[in-house]
Design an enzyme around this catalytic site. Structure first.
Site, PDB file in Angstrom:
ATOM      1  N   HIS A 134       0.642   4.414  -2.623  1.00 14.22           N
ATOM      2  CA  HIS A 134       0.492   5.819  -2.208  1.00 14.22           C
ATOM      3  C   HIS A 134       1.637   6.669  -2.727  1.00 14.22           C
ATOM      4  CE1 HIS A 134      -2.665   5.691   1.243  1.00 14.22           C
ATOM      5  NE2 HIS A 134      -2.972   4.874   0.279  1.00 14.22           N
ATOM      6  N   GLY A 174       4.297  10.848  -8.401  1.00 13.00           N
ATOM      7  CA  GLY A 174       5.033   9.734  -8.999  1.00 13.00           C
ATOM      8  C   GLY A 174       5.820   8.969  -7.945  1.00 13.00           C
ATOM      9  N   ARG A 219       0.822  -1.204   0.000  1.00 16.29           N
ATOM     10  CA  ARG A 219       0.000   0.000   0.000  1.00 16.29           C
ATOM     11  C   ARG A 219       0.866   1.268   0.000  1.00 16.29           C
ATOM     12  NH1 ARG A 219      -3.791   2.897   4.202  1.00 16.29           N
ATOM     13  NH2 ARG A 219      -5.237   3.851   2.730  1.00 16.29           N
ATOM     14  N   HIS A 226      -5.883  -5.656  -2.875  1.00 16.07           N
ATOM     15  CA  HIS A 226      -6.730  -5.855  -1.695  1.00 16.07           C
ATOM     16  C   HIS A 226      -6.910  -7.327  -1.346  1.00 16.07           C
ATOM     17  CE1 HIS A 226      -8.451  -1.519  -2.143  1.00 16.07           C
ATOM     18  NE2 HIS A 226      -7.229  -1.539  -1.675  1.00 16.07           N
ATOM     19  N   THR A 227      -6.152  -8.192  -1.968  1.00 19.54           N
ATOM     20  CA  THR A 227      -6.049  -9.574  -1.508  1.00 19.54           C
ATOM     21  C   THR A 227      -5.207  -9.649  -0.224  1.00 19.54           C
ATOM     22  OG1 THR A 227      -5.348 -11.826  -2.093  1.00 19.54           O
ATOM     23  CG2 THR A 227      -4.010 -10.043  -2.974  1.00 19.54           C
ATOM     24  N   ASP A 245      -9.681  -9.457   2.440  1.00 16.24           N
ATOM     25  CA  ASP A 245     -10.275 -10.685   1.899  1.00 16.24           C
ATOM     26  C   ASP A 245     -10.117 -11.825   2.902  1.00 16.24           C
ATOM     27  OD1 ASP A 245      -7.975 -12.230   1.447  1.00 16.24           O
ATOM     28  OD2 ASP A 245      -8.162 -12.250  -0.729  1.00 16.24           O
ATOM     29  N   SER A 250       8.326  10.143  -1.932  1.00 15.43           N
ATOM     30  CA  SER A 250       7.800  11.276  -1.158  1.00 15.43           C
ATOM     31  C   SER A 250       6.980  10.807   0.049  1.00 15.43           C
ATOM     32  CB  SER A 250       6.960  12.208  -2.045  1.00 15.43           C
ATOM     33  OG  SER A 250       5.937  11.494  -2.709  1.00 15.43           O
ATOM     34  N   ASN A 259      -3.749   8.538   5.882  1.00 11.59           N
ATOM     35  CA  ASN A 259      -2.539   7.801   6.261  1.00 11.59           C
ATOM     36  C   ASN A 259      -2.869   6.632   7.177  1.00 11.59           C
ATOM     37  OD1 ASN A 259      -2.962   8.768   8.826  1.00 11.59           O
ATOM     38  ND2 ASN A 259      -0.932   9.693   9.072  1.00 11.59           N
TER      39      ASN A 259
HETATM   40  C1  HEM Z   1      -8.528   1.741  -6.520  1.00 10.57           C
HETATM   41  C2  HEM Z   1      -8.376   2.655  -5.607  1.00 10.57           C
HETATM   42  C3  HEM Z   1      -8.027   2.306  -4.190  1.00 10.57           C
HETATM   43  C4  HEM Z   1      -8.684   2.732  -3.084  1.00 10.57           C
HETATM   44  C5  HEM Z   1      -9.882   3.662  -3.054  1.00 10.57           C
HETATM   45  C6  HEM Z   1      -8.040   2.129  -1.955  1.00 10.57           C
HETATM   46  C7  HEM Z   1      -8.404   2.347  -0.640  1.00 10.57           C
HETATM   47  C8  HEM Z   1      -7.929   1.635   0.429  1.00 10.57           C
HETATM   48  C9  HEM Z   1      -8.406   1.771   1.782  1.00 10.57           C
HETATM   49  C10 HEM Z   1      -9.460   2.743   2.251  1.00 10.57           C
HETATM   50  C11 HEM Z   1      -7.746   0.868   2.535  1.00 10.57           C
HETATM   51  C12 HEM Z   1      -7.937   0.602   4.010  1.00 10.57           C
HETATM   52  C13 HEM Z   1      -7.147   1.566   4.867  1.00 10.57           C
HETATM   53  C14 HEM Z   1      -7.481   1.363   6.333  1.00 10.57           C
HETATM   54  O1  HEM Z   1      -8.664   1.462   6.681  1.00 10.57           O
HETATM   55  O2  HEM Z   1      -6.568   1.098   7.116  1.00 10.57           O
HETATM   56  C15 HEM Z   1      -6.831   0.169   1.670  1.00 10.57           C
HETATM   57  C16 HEM Z   1      -5.971  -0.806   2.084  1.00 10.57           C
HETATM   58  C17 HEM Z   1      -5.041  -1.395   1.266  1.00 10.57           C
HETATM   59  N1  HEM Z   1      -4.805  -1.105  -0.053  1.00 10.57           N
HETATM   60 FE1  HEM Z   1      -5.949   0.046  -1.237  1.00 10.57          FE
HETATM   61  N2  HEM Z   1      -7.012   1.343  -2.378  1.00 10.57           N
HETATM   62  C18 HEM Z   1      -6.960   1.421  -3.738  1.00 10.57           C
HETATM   63  C19 HEM Z   1      -6.024   0.817  -4.561  1.00 10.57           C
HETATM   64  C20 HEM Z   1      -4.973   0.063  -4.109  1.00 10.57           C
HETATM   65  C21 HEM Z   1      -3.859  -0.365  -4.919  1.00 10.57           C
HETATM   66  C22 HEM Z   1      -3.646   0.024  -6.376  1.00 10.57           C
HETATM   67  C23 HEM Z   1      -3.047  -1.114  -4.118  1.00 10.57           C
HETATM   68  C24 HEM Z   1      -1.764  -1.790  -4.462  1.00 10.57           C
HETATM   69  C25 HEM Z   1      -1.556  -2.422  -5.613  1.00 10.57           C
HETATM   70  C26 HEM Z   1      -3.678  -1.172  -2.821  1.00 10.57           C
HETATM   71  C27 HEM Z   1      -3.204  -1.878  -1.747  1.00 10.57           C
HETATM   72  C28 HEM Z   1      -3.781  -1.882  -0.493  1.00 10.57           C
HETATM   73  C29 HEM Z   1      -3.334  -2.758   0.579  1.00 10.57           C
HETATM   74  C30 HEM Z   1      -2.251  -3.825   0.501  1.00 10.57           C
HETATM   75  C31 HEM Z   1      -4.124  -2.439   1.689  1.00 10.57           C
HETATM   76  C32 HEM Z   1      -4.016  -3.037   3.103  1.00 10.57           C
HETATM   77  C33 HEM Z   1      -3.098  -2.166   3.918  1.00 10.57           C
HETATM   78  C34 HEM Z   1      -2.737  -2.765   5.269  1.00 10.57           C
HETATM   79  O3  HEM Z   1      -3.261  -3.807   5.639  1.00 10.57           O
HETATM   80  O4  HEM Z   1      -1.895  -2.159   5.949  1.00 10.57           O
HETATM   81  N3  HEM Z   1      -4.835  -0.420  -2.836  1.00 10.57           N
HETATM   82  N4  HEM Z   1      -6.969   0.652   0.388  1.00 10.57           N
HETATM   83  C1  LIG Z   2      -0.829   9.966  10.495  1.00 11.32           C
HETATM   84  O1  LIG Z   2      -1.154  11.302  10.782  1.00 11.32           O
HETATM   85  C2  LIG Z   2      -1.336  11.571  12.141  1.00 11.32           C
HETATM   86  C3  LIG Z   2      -1.859  12.992  12.290  1.00 11.32           C
HETATM   87  O2  LIG Z   2      -0.987  13.949  11.773  1.00 11.32           O
HETATM   88  C4  LIG Z   2      -0.003  11.327  12.879  1.00 11.32           C
HETATM   89  O3  LIG Z   2      -0.146  11.584  14.270  1.00 11.32           O
HETATM   90  C5  LIG Z   2       0.418   9.879  12.657  1.00 11.32           C
HETATM   91  O4  LIG Z   2       1.688   9.640  13.215  1.00 11.32           O
HETATM   92  C6  LIG Z   2       0.479   9.552  11.156  1.00 11.32           C
HETATM   93  N1  LIG Z   2       0.720   8.124  10.945  1.00 11.32           N
HETATM   94  C7  LIG Z   2       1.826   7.670  10.362  1.00 11.32           C
HETATM   95  C8  LIG Z   2       1.888   6.199  10.176  1.00 11.32           C
HETATM   96  O5  LIG Z   2       2.750   8.373   9.990  1.00 11.32           O
END
Ligand code: HEM
Ligand SMILES: *[C@@H]1O[C@H](CO)[C@@H](O)[C@H](O)[C@H]1NC(C)=O
Ligand SMILES: *[C@@H]1O[C@H](CO)[C@@H](O)[C@H](O)[C@H]1NC(C)=O
Length: 318
Positions: A64, A70, A60, A189-190, A242, A74, A92
């Site tokens: 980001h 790009g 993820r 999201h797998t 998932d 950053s 974040n």
């Molecule tokens: C299509 C647009 C996308 C949206 C709107 C989106 C949004 C999100 C959101 C909201 C979460 C959950 C964050 C949380 O609640 O902690 C998430 C998790 C995640 N996303 Fe996406 N995502 C997108 C695309 C992607 C892409 C392109 C990748 C990588 C190829 C990706 C990889 C992940 C992974 C691995 C997680 C799990 C993170 C963790 O467990 O720490 N996502 N995403």
């Molecule tokens: C996400 O942002 C908050 C608010 O600025 C900060 O306190 C927190 O440390 C940040 N999380 C990460 C993982 O950098």
């Protein structure tokens, strides 16, 4: 409106310019740092042994990074003085495991000082995260430079989990990515986890008439509701993305077809004929999914906006 169109045009010009300028190659460090691949893989492996959430975090983080300015590292910079960095920007939530990149960088500085960019380390780490989780392996093109700017406000450029298909399509096409890339990369999201705040829109007050998103499987929806009950709100509660959240497979697409997706942006993939057909294709074939994922990852991780330097420490500009 005019400014939005202007922005879109500007981004399109930037994307086409940078695809000319970026000359990434898989053997970029062949002579200057031949150990780069094994050192990064070692750092990811070691961290994953101690913490199963590391691979999803790294995947993820790379997404980001690439979607804001790009793939220029950053996302790794820390807030300095008044300039709030991306790290501290609004979505974040769940970004973590920055230390894995920092450790890999330290090990690399010991053997090939000042040579490997942090953006490349993150791109490699994301690939290693997928491979370590049972997913495909592929050669990562390298040669990115690190950027010197990171702004919290720019994380607004990331797609939101509430986006519909046209908003998702726009967000991806601004970065030169197609609907096929959108479906394949959503397969990220797998792996991993979403906090309740990321999908609360689907499980209460979905619309004036319906509390719950009707496209969700009803028992799956009540399960999500119970995990995210307002009254007994446990900090950090949420749901795996998932059913096999530490294993890189195509279950994400299978569940999506059963009304068991977590985010509205996942569900949105079923609302357009092109993306819906691709979801079915990947649900039926792990191989087709992996092939498409690799292709799209290379495309996404090649978005470069002309970074400026090789950092010596990944959270600080030189
Ligand atoms: C299509 C647009 C996308 C949206 C709107 C989106 C949004 C999100 C959101 C909201 C979460 C959950 C964050 C949380 O609640 O902690 C998430 C998790 C995640 N996303 Fe996406 N995502 C997108 C695309 C992607 C892409 C392109 C990748 C990588 C190829 C990706 C990889 C992940 C992974 C691995 C997680 C799990 C993170 C963790 O467990 O720490 N996502 N995403
Ligand atoms: C996400 O942002 C908050 C608010 O600025 C900060 O306190 C927190 O440390 C940040 N999380 C990460 C993982 O950098
Ligand atoms: C998506 O949302 C935008 C902004 O709310 C709206 O203008 C657009 O019509 C929506 N598109 C679809 C396909 O629902």
């Amino acid at each position: 409106m005019a400014s939005t169109i202007g922005m879109v045009l500007l981004m399109m010009i930037m994307v086409s310019l940078t695809s000319l300028a970026s000359a990434l190659s898989v053997n970029y460090y062949e002579h200057t740092c031949p150990q780069v691949e094994s050192i990064v893989a070692g750092a990811v492996h070691k961290a994953t042994m101690n913490d199963k959430t590391v691979p999803s975090a790294l995947l993820r983080m790379h997404f980001h990074d690439c979607f804001v300015r790009g793939c220029d590292g950053s996302v790794l910079l820390k807030t300095k003085g008044k300039n709030k960095a991306e790290k501290d920007g609004p979505p974040n939530i769940s970004l973590h495991a920055f230390y894995v990149i920092d450790n890999a960088k330290k090990a690399l500085e010991a053997v090939c000082p000042g040579v490997v960019s942090c953006a490349d380390i993150l791109a490699l780490a994301a690939r290693d995260a997928v491979t370590l989780s049972g997913g495909p392996n592929w050669e990562v093109p390298k040669g990115r430079k690190d950027g010197i700017i990171s702004k919290a406000t720019e994380t607004r450029q990331l797609p939101a989990p509430t986006f519909n298909i046209s908003q998702l399509q726009q967000s991806f096409s601004q970065r030169g990515l197609s609907l096929q890339d959108l479906v394949a990369l959503s397969g990220g999201h797998t792996l991993g986890f979403a906090h309740c705040s990321s999908f609360q829109n689907r499980i209460h007050k979905f619309s004036p008439k319906q509390a719950v998103d009707p496209s969700l499987n009803p028992s799956f929806a009540s399960n999500l509701q119970s995990k995210c009950h307002i009254k007994n709100k446990v900090k950090n509660s949420g749901s795996p993305l998932d059913s096999t959240a530490t294993y890189f497979d195509n279950a994400y697409y299978k569940l999506l077809l059963q009304g068991k997706s977590i985010l509205s942006s996942d569900q949105a993939l079923l609302t357009h004929p092109t993306t819906k057909a691709l979801v079915s294709k990947y649900a039926h074939s792990q191989m087709e999914f992996e092939r498409a994922f690799v292709k799209s990852m290379i495309k996404m991780s090649s978005i470069t906006n002309g970074g400026k330097q090789i950092r010596l420490q990944c959270n600080l500009v030189r």
